[in-house]
Write a protein that holds these residues in place. Structure first.
Motif, PDB file in Angstrom:
ATOM      1  N   ALA A 193     -69.182  10.671  22.336  1.00  0.00           N
ATOM      2  CA  ALA A 193     -70.174  10.954  21.299  1.00  0.00           C
ATOM      3  C   ALA A 193     -71.505  11.378  21.913  1.00  0.00           C
ATOM      4  CB  ALA A 193     -70.361   9.723  20.406  1.00  0.00           C
ATOM      5  N   VAL A 194     -71.951  10.643  22.925  1.00  0.00           N
ATOM      6  CA  VAL A 194     -73.213  10.995  23.592  1.00  0.00           C
ATOM      7  C   VAL A 194     -73.090  12.350  24.284  1.00  0.00           C
ATOM      8  CG1 VAL A 194     -74.885  10.290  25.343  1.00  0.00           C
ATOM      9  CG2 VAL A 194     -73.817   8.562  23.876  1.00  0.00           C
ATOM     10  N   LEU A 195     -71.963  12.582  24.928  1.00  0.00           N
ATOM     11  CA  LEU A 195     -71.712  13.864  25.579  1.00  0.00           C
ATOM     12  C   LEU A 195     -71.719  15.004  24.561  1.00  0.00           C
ATOM     13  CD1 LEU A 195     -70.747  15.733  27.885  1.00  0.00           C
ATOM     14  CD2 LEU A 195     -68.442  14.841  27.537  1.00  0.00           C
ATOM     15  N   SER A 196     -71.094  14.798  23.411  1.00  0.00           N
ATOM     16  CA  SER A 196     -71.034  15.833  22.375  1.00  0.00           C
ATOM     17  C   SER A 196     -72.420  16.179  21.861  1.00  0.00           C
ATOM     18  CB  SER A 196     -70.151  15.365  21.216  1.00  0.00           C
ATOM     19  OG  SER A 196     -68.822  15.139  21.639  1.00  0.00           O
ATOM     20  N   VAL A 197     -73.249  15.169  21.639  1.00  0.00           N
ATOM     21  CA  VAL A 197     -74.609  15.423  21.152  1.00  0.00           C
ATOM     22  C   VAL A 197     -75.448  16.098  22.228  1.00  0.00           C
ATOM     23  CG1 VAL A 197     -76.749  14.286  20.442  1.00  0.00           C
ATOM     24  CG2 VAL A 197     -74.586  13.634  19.386  1.00  0.00           C
ATOM     25  N   ALA A 198     -75.261  15.706  23.483  1.00  0.00           N
ATOM     26  CA  ALA A 198     -75.987  16.367  24.571  1.00  0.00           C
ATOM     27  C   ALA A 198     -75.636  17.849  24.636  1.00  0.00           C
ATOM     28  CB  ALA A 198     -75.682  15.678  25.900  1.00  0.00           C
ATOM     29  N   LEU A 199     -74.356  18.167  24.447  1.00  0.00           N
ATOM     30  CA  LEU A 199     -73.936  19.569  24.415  1.00  0.00           C
ATOM     31  C   LEU A 199     -74.566  20.296  23.229  1.00  0.00           C
ATOM     32  CD1 LEU A 199     -70.158  19.186  25.293  1.00  0.00           C
ATOM     33  CD2 LEU A 199     -71.783  20.569  26.580  1.00  0.00           C
ATOM     34  N   PHE A 200     -74.600  19.638  22.081  1.00  0.00           N
ATOM     35  CA  PHE A 200     -75.205  20.249  20.896  1.00  0.00           C
ATOM     36  C   PHE A 200     -76.699  20.492  21.124  1.00  0.00           C
ATOM     37  CE2 PHE A 200     -77.213  19.837  16.671  1.00  0.00           C
ATOM     38  CZ  PHE A 200     -76.611  20.910  16.040  1.00  0.00           C
ATOM     39  N   MET A 201     -77.385  19.503  21.678  1.00  0.00           N
ATOM     40  CA  MET A 201     -78.811  19.651  21.973  1.00  0.00           C
ATOM     41  C   MET A 201     -79.049  20.807  22.947  1.00  0.00           C
ATOM     42  SD  MET A 201     -80.383  15.850  22.469  1.00  0.00           S
ATOM     43  CE  MET A 201     -80.981  14.900  21.071  1.00  0.00           C
ATOM     44  N   ALA A 202     -78.242  20.843  24.002  1.00  0.00           N
ATOM     45  CA  ALA A 202     -78.399  21.890  25.006  1.00  0.00           C
ATOM     46  C   ALA A 202     -78.153  23.263  24.395  1.00  0.00           C
ATOM     47  CB  ALA A 202     -77.447  21.642  26.176  1.00  0.00           C
ATOM     48  N   GLY A 203     -77.133  23.364  23.536  1.00  0.00           N
ATOM     49  CA  GLY A 203     -76.829  24.647  22.911  1.00  0.00           C
ATOM     50  C   GLY A 203     -77.931  25.117  21.980  1.00  0.00           C
ATOM     51  N   VAL A 204     -78.475  24.191  21.182  1.00  0.00           N
ATOM     52  CA  VAL A 204     -79.557  24.545  20.265  1.00  0.00           C
ATOM     53  C   VAL A 204     -80.804  24.947  21.041  1.00  0.00           C
ATOM     54  CG1 VAL A 204     -81.133  23.618  18.531  1.00  0.00           C
ATOM     55  CG2 VAL A 204     -78.689  23.135  18.376  1.00  0.00           C
ATOM     56  N   ALA A 205     -81.143  24.170  22.069  1.00  0.00           N
ATOM     57  CA  ALA A 205     -82.314  24.502  22.886  1.00  0.00           C
ATOM     58  C   ALA A 205     -82.127  25.834  23.592  1.00  0.00           C
ATOM     59  CB  ALA A 205     -82.565  23.380  23.893  1.00  0.00           C
ATOM     60  N   ALA A 206     -80.923  26.073  24.127  1.00  0.00           N
ATOM     61  CA  ALA A 206     -80.652  27.333  24.818  1.00  0.00           C
ATOM     62  C   ALA A 206     -80.794  28.520  23.869  1.00  0.00           C
ATOM     63  CB  ALA A 206     -79.254  27.302  25.424  1.00  0.00           C
ATOM     64  N   TYR A 207     -80.395  28.329  22.617  1.00  0.00           N
ATOM     65  CA  TYR A 207     -80.516  29.400  21.622  1.00  0.00           C
ATOM     66  C   TYR A 207     -81.973  29.813  21.439  1.00  0.00           C
ATOM     67  CZ  TYR A 207     -80.978  31.316  16.896  1.00  0.00           C
ATOM     68  OH  TYR A 207     -81.322  32.074  15.810  1.00  0.00           O
ATOM     69  N   HIS A 208     -82.841  28.833  21.247  1.00  0.00           N
ATOM     70  CA  HIS A 208     -84.258  29.138  21.047  1.00  0.00           C
ATOM     71  C   HIS A 208     -84.904  29.679  22.318  1.00  0.00           C
ATOM     72  CE1 HIS A 208     -84.894  27.656  16.925  1.00  0.00           C
ATOM     73  NE2 HIS A 208     -83.987  26.729  17.211  1.00  0.00           N
ATOM     74  N   LEU A 380     -70.632  23.192  20.267  1.00  0.00           N
ATOM     75  CA  LEU A 380     -69.749  22.422  19.381  1.00  0.00           C
ATOM     76  C   LEU A 380     -68.439  22.015  20.044  1.00  0.00           C
ATOM     77  CD1 LEU A 380     -70.218  24.402  16.034  1.00  0.00           C
ATOM     78  CD2 LEU A 380     -71.421  22.353  16.807  1.00  0.00           C
ATOM     79  N   LEU A 381     -68.292  22.348  21.320  1.00  0.00           N
ATOM     80  CA  LEU A 381     -67.029  22.046  21.996  1.00  0.00           C
ATOM     81  C   LEU A 381     -66.844  20.555  22.233  1.00  0.00           C
ATOM     82  CD1 LEU A 381     -66.611  24.963  24.583  1.00  0.00           C
ATOM     83  CD2 LEU A 381     -65.651  24.716  22.274  1.00  0.00           C
ATOM     84  N   GLY A 382     -67.936  19.808  22.298  1.00  0.00           N
ATOM     85  CA  GLY A 382     -67.803  18.357  22.417  1.00  0.00           C
ATOM     86  C   GLY A 382     -67.118  17.768  21.194  1.00  0.00           C
ATOM     87  N   ILE A 383     -67.488  18.264  20.012  1.00  0.00           N
ATOM     88  CA  ILE A 383     -66.833  17.826  18.778  1.00  0.00           C
ATOM     89  C   ILE A 383     -65.358  18.189  18.812  1.00  0.00           C
ATOM     90  CG2 ILE A 383     -66.797  18.051  16.284  1.00  0.00           C
ATOM     91  CD1 ILE A 383     -69.287  16.678  17.209  1.00  0.00           C
ATOM     92  N   LEU A 384     -65.058  19.402  19.278  1.00  0.00           N
ATOM     93  CA  LEU A 384     -63.656  19.823  19.375  1.00  0.00           C
ATOM     94  C   LEU A 384     -62.876  18.906  20.307  1.00  0.00           C
ATOM     95  CD1 LEU A 384     -61.344  21.798  18.843  1.00  0.00           C
ATOM     96  CD2 LEU A 384     -62.250  23.240  20.683  1.00  0.00           C
ATOM     97  N   ALA A 385     -63.478  18.531  21.426  1.00  0.00           N
ATOM     98  CA  ALA A 385     -62.807  17.634  22.374  1.00  0.00           C
ATOM     99  C   ALA A 385     -62.510  16.284  21.728  1.00  0.00           C
ATOM    100  CB  ALA A 385     -63.666  17.449  23.630  1.00  0.00           C
ATOM    101  N   VAL A 386     -63.436  15.777  20.944  1.00  0.00           N
ATOM    102  CA  VAL A 386     -63.202  14.514  20.234  1.00  0.00           C
ATOM    103  C   VAL A 386     -62.053  14.665  19.240  1.00  0.00           C
ATOM    104  CG1 VAL A 386     -64.190  12.866  18.599  1.00  0.00           C
ATOM    105  CG2 VAL A 386     -65.558  13.681  20.519  1.00  0.00           C
ATOM    106  N   GLU A 387     -62.032  15.780  18.530  1.00  0.00           N
ATOM    107  CA  GLU A 387     -60.981  16.004  17.541  1.00  0.00           C
ATOM    108  C   GLU A 387     -59.591  16.020  18.188  1.00  0.00           C
ATOM    109  OE1 GLU A 387     -61.526  15.869  14.486  1.00  0.00           O
ATOM    110  OE2 GLU A 387     -63.362  16.867  13.863  1.00  0.00           O
ATOM    111  N   VAL A 388     -59.430  16.809  19.242  1.00  0.00           N
ATOM    112  CA  VAL A 388     -58.103  16.883  19.867  1.00  0.00           C
ATOM    113  C   VAL A 388     -57.769  15.572  20.569  1.00  0.00           C
ATOM    114  CG1 VAL A 388     -58.070  19.390  20.103  1.00  0.00           C
ATOM    115  CG2 VAL A 388     -59.073  18.024  21.924  1.00  0.00           C
TER     116      VAL A 388
END
Length: 479
Positions: A193-208, A380-388
């Motif tokens: 969960a922490v890894l997934s959110v870190a990936l989401f944060m990094a992706g959002v920050a990288a976008y901006h 969003l790949l962290g979420i995908l990893a949790v799902e599978v």
């Protein structure tokens, strides 16, 4: 019409797959919010107030939608799996009840203080509210995973017959609730969960940041996104390698306690030694795409890799094949491919973390456009990893709903008809996908809006809960 057992399984799978997104976001955000709150109070720097307020919005939305979708799952135990609930209610109901009375109420009570009370309470009480919200979020996971892990490795029970019906009676609560699977599931899930959110944060920050530095698009508060990216990279460097190492040990535990599931993960049908670990595999016959039974495939495999994994270092170790078990095997193709997707993503996260860490060390974290694109694509790949991962856990246990005790088909509500089960499956599919779409829209709006302007706040960063005029540009504590 779909027969009741299959429709009930599909419905529970659908609702779980959608629901799990929201607890992952709230559980993963919890430690970040505690850190942001502590830094905000301790330093008074505007960027930490912005971080706290911005990510609290996403946490609150995730909590609300997660609550709505999670309640339905508990009702499904009565509507779709009443026979299971009747037989195992004495043992299974306890953790779910405690989760609602203790963990959820703790989180819900202090969430109001945390979201709305910054200017109304002291710094100490506000910090307590942040910790209580985070603790409640993680305690919810404790009790849910206790219940699920008991279904994987049941302990502390005995079978009794009452009025001609076989029931599961709790005889040793410690053995049942501290079963062998729980610590593995809890550590793996929370780190994910922490890894997934870190990936989401990094992706959002990288976008901006990509828009700002590479497209020269004016972005407000670029320092906010730089700080977000750096914090996310630090967390990725800690969680991504740990997830791979822990997952390796977790797989051996599964092989010891659920050998049939492990055999499905590796698609081993005949007992054999020196079994290869297929990293990538494609059947030579397309008709076998969903049937990894045959190893007549074109693939990239590590000789003896699966044997090495199950034994912890011996490439010649023997793996018991699926044909050795008396029960019908789980849907092997689903488990086989889900496991490979999960593992591949895990190694990609490690590579991504070290890539970002190296660029930061070289002072090029904000200049590497390929890294930024990779982070955006991986958000969003962290979420995908949790799902599978959950697919491997739950589908791999089939045909058992309680491993070795009760089969899934025996746990379905006896009066449920195929029409009723199919109708609710379709209905929940529409509702849950609608909720997911709405959640995505709201979070996207929050992300596009960016961090709040601190100088528009009247009291959020006031020390000790005191009122503060919005005259200072930083909006932070003057002292």
């Amino acid at each position: 019409m779909i027969e009741p057992a299959l429709a009930s399984r599909l419905q529970f799978a659908l609702t779980t797959i959608v629901h799990i997104i929201f607890p992952v976001m709230s559980m993963g955000l919890a430690p970040f919010l505690i850190y942001f709150t502590w830094k905000d109070i301790r330093t008074g720097k505007p960027v930490y107030e912005q971080l706290r307020r911005f990510w609290t919005k996403i946490f609150a939305v995730s909590f609300v939608v997660g609550t709505v979708t999670g309640i339905v799952l508990e009702f499904e135990f009565g509507t779709n799996f009443a026979a299971f609930s009747t037989a195992a209610g004495e043992l299974f109901g306890g953790p779910l009840a405690v989760e609602g009375m203790m963990a959820f109420m703790l989180e819900a009570t202090f969430l109001g203080v945390f979201v709305f009370g910054r200017e109304r309470v002291s710094d100490a009480l506000y910090m307590v509210s942040a910790v209580a919200v985070g603790l409640g979020t993680w305690l919810s996971a404790v009790w849910i995973l206790i219940a699920n892990s008991w279904m994987q490795t049941p302990r502390g029970y005995e079978l009794v017959v009452e009025d001609g019906q076989t029931l599961i009676s709790l005889v040793d609560p410690i053995a049942a609730y501290a079963n062998p699977r729980f610590p593995w599931m809890f550590v793996h899930m929370q780190n994910a969960a922490v890894l997934s959110v870190a990936l989401f944060m990094a992706g959002v920050a990288a976008y901006h940041l990509f828009r700002h530095y590479h497209w020269e698009y004016p972005v407000e508060h670029p320092e906010f996104w730089e700080t977000t990216l750096k914090i996310a990279v630090v967390v990725l460097l800690l969680t991504a390698p740990f997830q791979v190492v822990h997952g390796d040990a977790y797989a051996r535990h599964v092989a010891e306690t659920q050998p049939q599931k492990f055999a499905a993960m590796e698609a081993v049908w005949e007992t054999d030694s020196y079994v290869p670990e297929y990293i990538f595999a494609v059947p030579t016959d397309l008709d076998d795409l969903l049937n990894p039974r045959a190893k007549e495939i074109f693939g990239l495999g590590v000789p003896g890799g699966a044997s090495w994994l199950v034994s912890g270092g011996d490439p010649t170790a023997e793996i018991t094949g699926l044909n050795e078990f008396d029960t019908q095997p789980p849907p092997v193709a689903i488990v086989f491919w889900s496991f490979r997707i999960m593992v591949a993503l895990g190694f990609w996260f490690v590579l991504l973390a070290f890539w970002a860490g190296y660029r930061w060390w070289r002072g090029q974290l904000l200049e590497d456009d390929l890294l930024h694109k990779s982070l955006m694509a991986s958000s969003l790949l962290g979420i995908l990893a949790v799902e599978v991962g959950w697919i491997v856990t739950e589908v791999g246990r089939q045909p058992w709903v309680i491993q070795g005790v009760m089969k899934t088909r025996d746990g379905v509500s006896p009066g449920l008809t195929g029409f009723e089960a199919t109708l609710t499956l379709v209905g929940f599919g529409v509702v849950y996908l609608g909720l997911l779409s709405l959640y995505t829209y709201v979070v996207a709006r929050i992300v596009r809006a960016g961090p709040p302007a601190v100088d528009e706040s009247t009291a959020d960063s006031a020390p000790n809960g005191a009122s503060q005029q919005p005259s200072t540009p930083s909006g932070g504590n003057d002292d």
